[in-house]
Enzyme design. Structure first.
Site, PDB file in Angstrom:
ATOM      1  N   ILE A  99       0.840  -1.202   0.000  1.00  0.00           N
ATOM      2  CA  ILE A  99       0.000   0.000   0.000  1.00  0.00           C
ATOM      3  C   ILE A  99       0.874   1.252   0.000  1.00  0.00           C
ATOM      4  O   ILE A  99       1.975   1.254   0.532  1.00  0.00           O
ATOM      5  CB  ILE A  99      -0.975  -0.012   1.206  1.00  0.00           C
ATOM      6  CG1 ILE A  99      -1.972   1.156   1.127  1.00  0.00           C
ATOM      7  CG2 ILE A  99      -0.232  -0.061   2.518  1.00  0.00           C
ATOM      8  CD1 ILE A  99      -3.141   1.051   2.106  1.00  0.00           C
ATOM      9  N   CYS A 100       0.351   2.298  -0.618  1.00  0.00           N
ATOM     10  CA  CYS A 100       0.940   3.627  -0.605  1.00  0.00           C
ATOM     11  C   CYS A 100       2.293   3.648  -1.338  1.00  0.00           C
ATOM     12  O   CYS A 100       2.341   3.468  -2.538  1.00  0.00           O
ATOM     13  CB  CYS A 100       1.031   4.138   0.830  1.00  0.00           C
ATOM     14  SG  CYS A 100       1.250   5.917   1.003  1.00  0.00           S
ATOM     15  N   HIS A 101       3.413   3.842  -0.624  1.00  0.00           N
ATOM     16  CA  HIS A 101       4.741   3.859  -1.232  1.00  0.00           C
ATOM     17  C   HIS A 101       5.386   2.476  -1.269  1.00  0.00           C
ATOM     18  O   HIS A 101       6.466   2.310  -1.832  1.00  0.00           O
ATOM     19  CB  HIS A 101       5.658   4.825  -0.485  1.00  0.00           C
ATOM     20  CG  HIS A 101       5.360   6.265  -0.735  1.00  0.00           C
ATOM     21  ND1 HIS A 101       4.314   6.919  -0.116  1.00  0.00           N
ATOM     22  CD2 HIS A 101       5.955   7.175  -1.532  1.00  0.00           C
ATOM     23  CE1 HIS A 101       4.284   8.173  -0.522  1.00  0.00           C
ATOM     24  NE2 HIS A 101       5.265   8.371  -1.381  1.00  0.00           N
ATOM     25  N   ALA A 102       4.757   1.464  -0.665  1.00  0.00           N
ATOM     26  CA  ALA A 102       5.329   0.115  -0.631  1.00  0.00           C
ATOM     27  C   ALA A 102       5.549  -0.499  -2.013  1.00  0.00           C
ATOM     28  O   ALA A 102       6.438  -1.340  -2.153  1.00  0.00           O
ATOM     29  CB  ALA A 102       4.486  -0.805   0.239  1.00  0.00           C
ATOM     30  N   TRP A 104       7.269   0.556  -4.187  1.00  0.00           N
ATOM     31  CA  TRP A 104       8.694   0.721  -4.481  1.00  0.00           C
ATOM     32  C   TRP A 104       9.438  -0.594  -4.288  1.00  0.00           C
ATOM     33  O   TRP A 104      10.354  -0.918  -5.033  1.00  0.00           O
ATOM     34  CB  TRP A 104       9.318   1.764  -3.554  1.00  0.00           C
ATOM     35  CG  TRP A 104       9.265   3.169  -4.020  1.00  0.00           C
ATOM     36  CD1 TRP A 104       9.130   3.619  -5.304  1.00  0.00           C
ATOM     37  CD2 TRP A 104       9.377   4.343  -3.202  1.00  0.00           C
ATOM     38  NE1 TRP A 104       9.139   4.999  -5.320  1.00  0.00           N
ATOM     39  CE2 TRP A 104       9.297   5.459  -4.041  1.00  0.00           C
ATOM     40  CE3 TRP A 104       9.531   4.524  -1.833  1.00  0.00           C
ATOM     41  CZ2 TRP A 104       9.376   6.758  -3.567  1.00  0.00           C
ATOM     42  CZ3 TRP A 104       9.609   5.818  -1.359  1.00  0.00           C
ATOM     43  CH2 TRP A 104       9.529   6.923  -2.220  1.00  0.00           C
TER      44      TRP A 104
END
Length: 165
Positions: A99-102, A104
């Site tokens: 989720i979100c920036h994960a 990456w």
């Protein structure tokens, strides 16, 4: 799997919801001890690490959840063992959620190419450059790969993780 600087709600809410659904949840991190969340622009709560990445195998788990935050996924994607574990988990065909920036970490593991994914809006270019189709939806599932945009999507994200498991 998380490191220091995880978005607090993106670790704590899935942990709670998954435990309420009857699963045992381990906090897996890079080092023993505690990791600390990030909440509302400042350090949040600490949580104990149950196991380290070098002491786990894919066979130990039915699903892997990676919370966002800006620092957490950056620490994880810089760790060869964490990246290898994510790649192995994806190859196992078990549910893998970010989720979100994960995402990456998913990009670093080389598993975004050819997938449909979502993420925090500022990462859309990163996800596209990794060869994925980026969409603006609260939750996206592509063959067991579950992605969501931000803490506002946690209800849908958690429900989909539980459904996939």
């Amino acid at each position: 799997m998380a490191a220091n600087g995880f978005e607090q709600s993106e670790l704590m809410v899935p942990k709670q919801k998954i435990e309420e659904a009857g699963a045992k949840v381990d906090i897996v991190s890079l080092k023993v001890g505690e990791i600390r969340g990030w909440q509302h622009g400042d350090w949040g709560d600490k949580i104990d690490v149950d196991r380290t990445i070098d002491a786990v195998t894919v066979d130990d788990y039915d699903a892997l959840v990676i919370p966002g935050g800006q620092m957490n996924p950056d620490f994880l994607r810089a760790d060869e063992d964490a990246v290898a574990f994510v790649r192995e988990f994806f190859d196992s065909k078990k549910p893998l959620a970010a989720i979100c920036h994960a995402p990456w970490v998913l990009v670093e593991a080389g598993i975004a190419k050819g997938r449909t994914m979502t993420s925090y809006h500022s990462m859309a270019t990163d996800v596209k450059n990794a060869g994925a189709k980026w969409v603006d939806k609260e939750v996206v599932v592509d063959e067991g790969l579950i992605t969501s945009r931000n803490p506002n999507d946690l209800d849908a994200f958690c429900a989909k993780i539980i459904e996939e498991v």
